[in-house]
Design an enzyme around this catalytic site. Structure first.
Site, mmCIF file in Angstrom:
data_model
loop_
_atom_site.group_PDB
_atom_site.id
_atom_site.type_symbol
_atom_site.label_atom_id
_atom_site.label_comp_id
_atom_site.label_asym_id
_atom_site.label_seq_id
_atom_site.Cartn_x
_atom_site.Cartn_y
_atom_site.Cartn_z
ATOM 1 C CG ASP A 16 43.662 46.836 27.059
ATOM 2 O OD1 ASP A 16 43.381 47.054 25.720
ATOM 3 O OD2 ASP A 16 43.576 45.657 27.029
ATOM 4 C CB ALA A 45 47.739 43.740 20.185
ATOM 5 C CG ASN A 46 44.957 41.668 23.532
ATOM 6 O OD1 ASN A 46 45.988 42.392 24.241
ATOM 7 N ND2 ASN A 46 43.819 41.190 24.065
ATOM 8 C CG LEU A 224 32.657 25.238 27.055
ATOM 9 C CD1 LEU A 224 32.737 23.415 26.747
ATOM 10 C CD2 LEU A 224 31.661 25.668 26.048
ATOM 11 N N GLY A 225 34.764 29.053 29.354
ATOM 12 C CA GLY A 225 35.648 29.175 29.296
ATOM 13 C C GLY A 225 35.859 28.309 31.174
ATOM 14 C CB ALA A 252 43.991 39.160 27.179
ATOM 15 C CB ALA A 253 41.353 34.043 29.166
ATOM 16 N N GLY A 254 41.056 34.491 26.463
ATOM 17 C CA GLY A 254 40.858 33.815 25.119
ATOM 18 C C GLY A 254 42.106 34.191 23.846
ATOM 19 C CG ASP A 255 42.379 38.614 22.367
ATOM 20 O OD1 ASP A 255 41.464 37.578 22.140
ATOM 21 O OD2 ASP A 255 42.398 39.343 23.431
ATOM 22 C CB ALA A 285 47.208 34.317 30.215
ATOM 23 N NE ARG A 288 52.329 34.569 34.030
ATOM 24 C CZ ARG A 288 53.184 34.176 33.486
ATOM 25 N NH1 ARG A 288 53.318 34.658 32.319
ATOM 26 N NH2 ARG A 288 54.067 34.121 33.343
ATOM 27 C CB SER A 294 48.617 38.074 30.995
ATOM 28 O OG SER A 294 47.544 38.305 30.716
#
Length: 309
Positions: A16, A45-46, A224-225, A252-255, A285, A288, A294
């Site tokens: 990234d 990978a995340n 939903l965030g 990467a929050a979702g990951d 996460a 960061r 993160s």
């Protein structure tokens, strides 16, 4: 499924390139950035790292280029408690790349070059079929070739391995693939791509989930965030709120959510508790920067949940 349950993750590996700027450039506009870093990422990978750090017994099926960054990624994954034996090195190809803009609100825009990720073919999946057969659950995303995702899901079904699909990036999927999925975890955009229903409230989420249930998927989790997650099991739905934190970077929050969620499920946590555990991991996460840098470790998630009471 128990403490010793095994997880297989099939997916992408990217380097990234992350640029922080006040706002996203409009077409034709140049914006001077405030910070630049290179970090390891890729949805596969995340999610593998999130599961490994959260305590899963995990093997990762993926491809990297025959380059320095590919070697460094493999070493890092091994330090994150991941069995990298099924990570193949592809001669003559570079490791995948993602170019990421992060704005002042912590939102991101991403462009991707697949590189070695394109070599994760059905033939590659077949070479590692024992990993899928031995696993209790298989977690996948859509940065890998679709025919490979289908091949892996088919193998998993043959071996009674539960299939979890995070359908990102958003794309339309065949009914043949959807029928092989046990748990699907789209965000609002991805849910709309799959169902044609724009998700802007709980009622929309319930309607979108119903469409996916009708395709044969038992459990639907629509992220939903900031509003949390819509969890629907066999048509029974509820929204599970997330934790309120000051987000600096949602990469990467979702990951992180996906990797932590399936780890908790493999430990036989209830669906509700697994979602809360995943919410906690994702909440840490987003405070960061970067993708894998993160992602929290298990002790951090447990401590966060204890503080929440």
């Amino acid at each position: 499924m128990s403490k010793n349950a095994k997880l297989a993750v099939l997916g992408s590996i990217n380097a990234d390139h992350i640029l922080n700027l006040a706002h996203f450039p409009r077409p034709g506009e140049t914006v001077i950035g405030q910070n630049y870093q290179i970090a390891f990422g890729g949805k596969g990978a995340n999610q593998a790292v999130a599961a490994g750090r959260a305590g899963a017994d995990i093997a990762f099926i993926a491809c990297v280029g025959a380059d320095d960054i590919g070697e460094r990624v493999r070493q890092q994954l091994a330090q994150d408690n991941i069995d990298t034996t099924p990570v193949e090195v592809v001669e003559g190809e570079s490791t995948g790349v993602a170019m990421i803009f992060v704005n002042g609100d912590g939102e991101n825009n991403i462009g991707i070059y697949s590189g070695a990720n394109a070599a994760l073919t059905p033939a590659c999946v077949t070479r590692h079929q024992q990993v899928i057969a031995d696993a209790d659950a298989l977690l996948m995303q859509l940065e890998s070739p679709l025919e490979s995702v289908l091949a892996a899901a088919t193998l998993a079904r043959q071996h009674q391995t539960q299939v979890i699909l995070n359908p990102a990036p958003a794309t339309q999927l065949s009914d043949e693939l959807l029928a092989l999925i046990d748990i699907i975890t789209p965000n609002e955009t991805e849910a709309e791509s799959l169902t044609g229903i724009a998700v802007s409230n709980d009622e929309d989420a319930a309607r979108a989930a119903a469409v996916l249930h009708a395709k044969g998927i038992g459990t639907v989790l629509i992220t939903l965030g900031r509003r949390g997650v819509w969890l629907s099991e066999q048509g029974e739905g509820q929204r599970i709120a997330g934790f309120s934190v000051k987000a600096i970077d949602t990469i990467a929050a979702g990951d992180t959510f996906n990797g932590a969620f399936i780890t908790a499920r493999l430990e036989q946590k209830t669906m509700y508790d697994a979602v809360r555990f995943a919410h906690a991991a994702a909440a840490i996460a987003v405070t960061r920067s970067g993708a894998q840098p993160s992602v929290p470790w298990r002790a951090e998630i447990d401590e966060f949940l204890q503080q929440q009471g």
